[in-house]
Design a protein around this motif. Structure first.
Motif, PDB file in Angstrom:
ATOM      1  N   MET A   1       1.080  -1.276   0.099  1.00 24.03           N
ATOM      2  CA  MET A   1      -0.164   0.112   0.243  1.00 24.03           C
ATOM      3  C   MET A   1       1.011   1.442  -0.068  1.00 24.03           C
ATOM      4  N   ALA A   2       0.359   2.278  -0.552  1.00 20.22           N
ATOM      5  CA  ALA A   2       0.892   3.575  -0.551  1.00 20.22           C
ATOM      6  C   ALA A   2       0.116   4.573  -0.025  1.00 20.22           C
ATOM      7  N   THR A   3       0.537   5.761   0.105  1.00 17.95           N
ATOM      8  CA  THR A   3      -0.419   6.939   0.507  1.00 17.95           C
ATOM      9  C   THR A   3       0.158   8.474  -0.100  1.00 17.95           C
ATOM     10  N   GLU A   4      -0.682   9.200  -0.499  1.00 17.34           N
ATOM     11  CA  GLU A   4      -0.516  10.370  -1.120  1.00 17.34           C
ATOM     12  C   GLU A   4      -1.132  11.567  -0.325  1.00 17.34           C
ATOM     13  N   LEU A   5      -0.423  12.380   0.274  1.00 19.79           N
ATOM     14  CA  LEU A   5      -0.995  13.428   1.306  1.00 19.79           C
ATOM     15  C   LEU A   5      -1.067  14.929   0.660  1.00 19.79           C
ATOM     16  N   GLN A   6      -1.929  15.439   0.773  1.00 20.08           N
ATOM     17  CA  GLN A   6      -2.054  16.839   0.237  1.00 20.08           C
ATOM     18  C   GLN A   6      -2.532  17.739   1.518  1.00 20.08           C
ATOM     19  N   ARG A   7      -2.112  19.276   1.604  1.00 15.88           N
ATOM     20  CA  ARG A   7      -2.271  19.865   2.533  1.00 15.88           C
ATOM     21  C   ARG A   7      -3.113  21.074   1.862  1.00 15.88           C
ATOM     22  N   PRO A   8      -4.004  22.154   2.646  1.00 19.75           N
ATOM     23  CA  PRO A   8      -4.795  23.110   1.801  1.00 19.75           C
ATOM     24  C   PRO A   8      -3.592  24.014   1.359  1.00 19.75           C
ATOM     25  N   THR A   9      -3.995  24.620  -0.012  1.00 21.96           N
ATOM     26  CA  THR A   9      -3.265  25.537  -0.577  1.00 21.96           C
ATOM     27  C   THR A   9      -4.038  26.965  -0.998  1.00 21.96           C
ATOM     28  N   SER A  10      -5.341  26.703  -0.711  1.00 18.97           N
ATOM     29  CA  SER A  10      -6.217  27.824  -0.858  1.00 18.97           C
ATOM     30  C   SER A  10      -7.429  27.657  -0.189  1.00 18.97           C
ATOM     31  N   THR A  11      -8.308  28.658   0.029  1.00 23.93           N
ATOM     32  CA  THR A  11      -9.741  28.723   0.784  1.00 23.93           C
ATOM     33  C   THR A  11     -10.785  29.061  -0.365  1.00 23.93           C
ATOM     34  N   VAL A  59      -1.929   9.950  -8.290  1.00 23.22           N
ATOM     35  CA  VAL A  59      -1.822   8.609  -7.922  1.00 23.22           C
ATOM     36  C   VAL A  59      -1.766   7.753  -9.400  1.00 23.22           C
ATOM     37  N   PRO A  60      -0.905   6.808  -9.442  1.00 22.82           N
ATOM     38  CA  PRO A  60      -0.513   6.354 -10.767  1.00 22.82           C
ATOM     39  C   PRO A  60      -1.776   5.374 -11.354  1.00 22.82           C
ATOM     40  N   ALA A  61      -1.801   5.447 -12.863  1.00 29.46           N
ATOM     41  CA  ALA A  61      -2.870   4.542 -13.380  1.00 29.46           C
ATOM     42  C   ALA A  61      -2.529   3.240 -12.818  1.00 29.46           C
ATOM     43  N   GLY A  62      -3.790   2.684 -12.998  1.00 36.94           N
ATOM     44  CA  GLY A  62      -3.793   1.163 -12.699  1.00 36.94           C
ATOM     45  C   GLY A  62      -3.833   1.021 -11.196  1.00 36.94           C
ATOM     46  N   SER A  63      -3.615   1.731 -10.388  1.00 38.80           N
ATOM     47  CA  SER A  63      -3.630   1.873  -8.829  1.00 38.80           C
ATOM     48  C   SER A  63      -5.050   1.142  -8.271  1.00 38.80           C
ATOM     49  N   THR A  64      -5.246   0.788  -7.235  1.00 33.49           N
ATOM     50  CA  THR A  64      -6.525   0.397  -6.806  1.00 33.49           C
ATOM     51  C   THR A  64      -6.491   1.320  -5.319  1.00 33.49           C
ATOM     52  N   PRO A 122     -16.562   2.085  -5.902  1.00 30.90           N
ATOM     53  CA  PRO A 122     -15.162   2.374  -5.570  1.00 30.90           C
ATOM     54  C   PRO A 122     -14.698   3.477  -6.140  1.00 30.90           C
ATOM     55  N   TRP A 123     -13.739   4.059  -5.612  1.00 28.54           N
ATOM     56  CA  TRP A 123     -12.958   5.241  -6.133  1.00 28.54           C
ATOM     57  C   TRP A 123     -12.087   5.014  -7.412  1.00 28.54           C
ATOM     58  N   THR A 124     -12.146   5.706  -8.409  1.00 30.50           N
ATOM     59  CA  THR A 124     -11.119   5.433  -9.385  1.00 30.50           C
ATOM     60  C   THR A 124      -9.791   6.005  -9.312  1.00 30.50           C
ATOM     61  N   VAL A 125      -8.970   6.023 -10.145  1.00 26.49           N
ATOM     62  CA  VAL A 125      -7.648   6.897 -10.073  1.00 26.49           C
ATOM     63  C   VAL A 125      -8.020   8.179 -10.588  1.00 26.49           C
ATOM     64  N   THR A 164      -3.253   0.968  -3.486  1.00 30.93           N
ATOM     65  CA  THR A 164      -2.320  -0.112  -3.945  1.00 30.93           C
ATOM     66  C   THR A 164      -1.754   0.044  -5.304  1.00 30.93           C
ATOM     67  N   PRO A 165      -0.439   0.313  -5.548  1.00 31.56           N
ATOM     68  CA  PRO A 165       0.055   0.425  -6.861  1.00 31.56           C
ATOM     69  C   PRO A 165      -0.268  -0.912  -7.755  1.00 31.56           C
ATOM     70  N   ALA A 166      -0.394  -0.553  -8.863  1.00 34.76           N
ATOM     71  CA  ALA A 166      -0.572  -1.572  -9.919  1.00 34.76           C
ATOM     72  C   ALA A 166       0.894  -2.663  -9.706  1.00 34.76           C
ATOM     73  N   ALA A 167       0.579  -3.804 -10.110  1.00 33.24           N
ATOM     74  CA  ALA A 167       1.640  -4.777 -10.048  1.00 33.24           C
ATOM     75  C   ALA A 167       2.662  -4.450 -11.252  1.00 33.24           C
ATOM     76  N   ALA A 168       3.952  -4.498 -10.850  1.00 42.50           N
ATOM     77  CA  ALA A 168       5.052  -3.868 -12.132  1.00 42.50           C
ATOM     78  C   ALA A 168       5.100  -5.267 -12.645  1.00 42.50           C
ATOM     79  N   GLY A 169       5.416  -5.137 -14.304  1.00 46.44           N
ATOM     80  CA  GLY A 169       5.836  -6.144 -15.092  1.00 46.44           C
ATOM     81  C   GLY A 169       4.609  -6.755 -15.639  1.00 46.44           C
ATOM     82  N   GLY A 170       3.199  -6.341 -15.439  1.00 43.70           N
ATOM     83  CA  GLY A 170       2.129  -6.902 -15.984  1.00 43.70           C
ATOM     84  C   GLY A 170       1.977  -8.344 -15.473  1.00 43.70           C
TER      85      GLY A 170
END
Length: 192
Positions: A1-11, A59-64, A122-125, A164-170
């Motif tokens: 699993m991986a996470t990406e975090l963003q903080r506020p940049t505007s109101t 978030v990279p394409a193919g991720s869940t 479910p959320w999509t990328v 969860t990133p897509a598996a490498a290598g197909g």
């Protein structure tokens, strides 16, 4: 699993907060990467909503997508049972979380969306990356019940995507290429 975090940049919606500390606008009171409870958005009595823009996720394409989470740091003055909640903004519509009662000490509260509330799927990328009419546009905060002369504070907030990133290598195993130094008998013995 991986996470990406963003903080506020505007109101995007200022709400009826009082800015406490040195911030010049609402998002600057809550955008710290290092916790600083000296700057906060404060509410005395009543309810209010605020909404904040952030840099789009990548978030990279193919991720869940496992979930979207908003974390809000808040507290109350010890009187009553003040509460706060979060919301995600999708195409101009706010989708509220449940609320949580605030402690009398600064505490991080998490609010999760396992599915996209605009689609119930479910959320999509693309959606978490803010693409299309069902993509994330902004993160929000609300004080849902601050009684009379009671005071509640909100000092930090962020939004993250757990995926969860897509598996490498197909789906196919790596192709074996025989070494030119191998003799024909060795090559013919390779199972395929």
């Amino acid at each position: 699993m991986a996470t990406e975090l963003q903080r506020p940049t505007s109101t995007t919606l200022a709400g009826t907060y009082t800015i406490v500390g040195g911030a010049s606008n609402t998002y600057e009171a809550i955008d710290e990467a290092v916790t600083d409870d000296a700057d906060s958005l404060q509410k005395t009595g009543g309810t209010t909503r605020g909404e904040f823009g952030y840099t789009a996720f990548s978030v990279p394409a193919g991720s869940t997508i496992n979930f979207v989470r908003i974390v809000l740091r808040g507290w109350n003055n010890g009187v009553g049972s003040n509460s706060q909640g979060a919301h995600v903004d999708i195409n101009g519509t706010d989708y509220d979380s449940s609320t949580q009662n605030l402690s009398t000490t600064p505490t991080d509260y998490s609010f999760d969306w396992a599915t996209n509330p605009a689609t119930a799927a479910p959320w999509t990328v693309d959606e978490v990356n803010g693409v299309g009419t069902t993509g994330l546009d902004a993160m929000g905060h609300r004080f849902a019940g601050v009684g009379g002369s009671e005071v509640a504070d909100f000092s930090q907030g962020w939004i993250l995507v757990d995926y969860t990133p897509a598996a490498a290598g197909g789906p196919f195993p790596e192709l074996f290429v025989p070494d030119s130094a191998m003799c024909p008998a060795e090559i013919s013995a390779i199972p395929y």
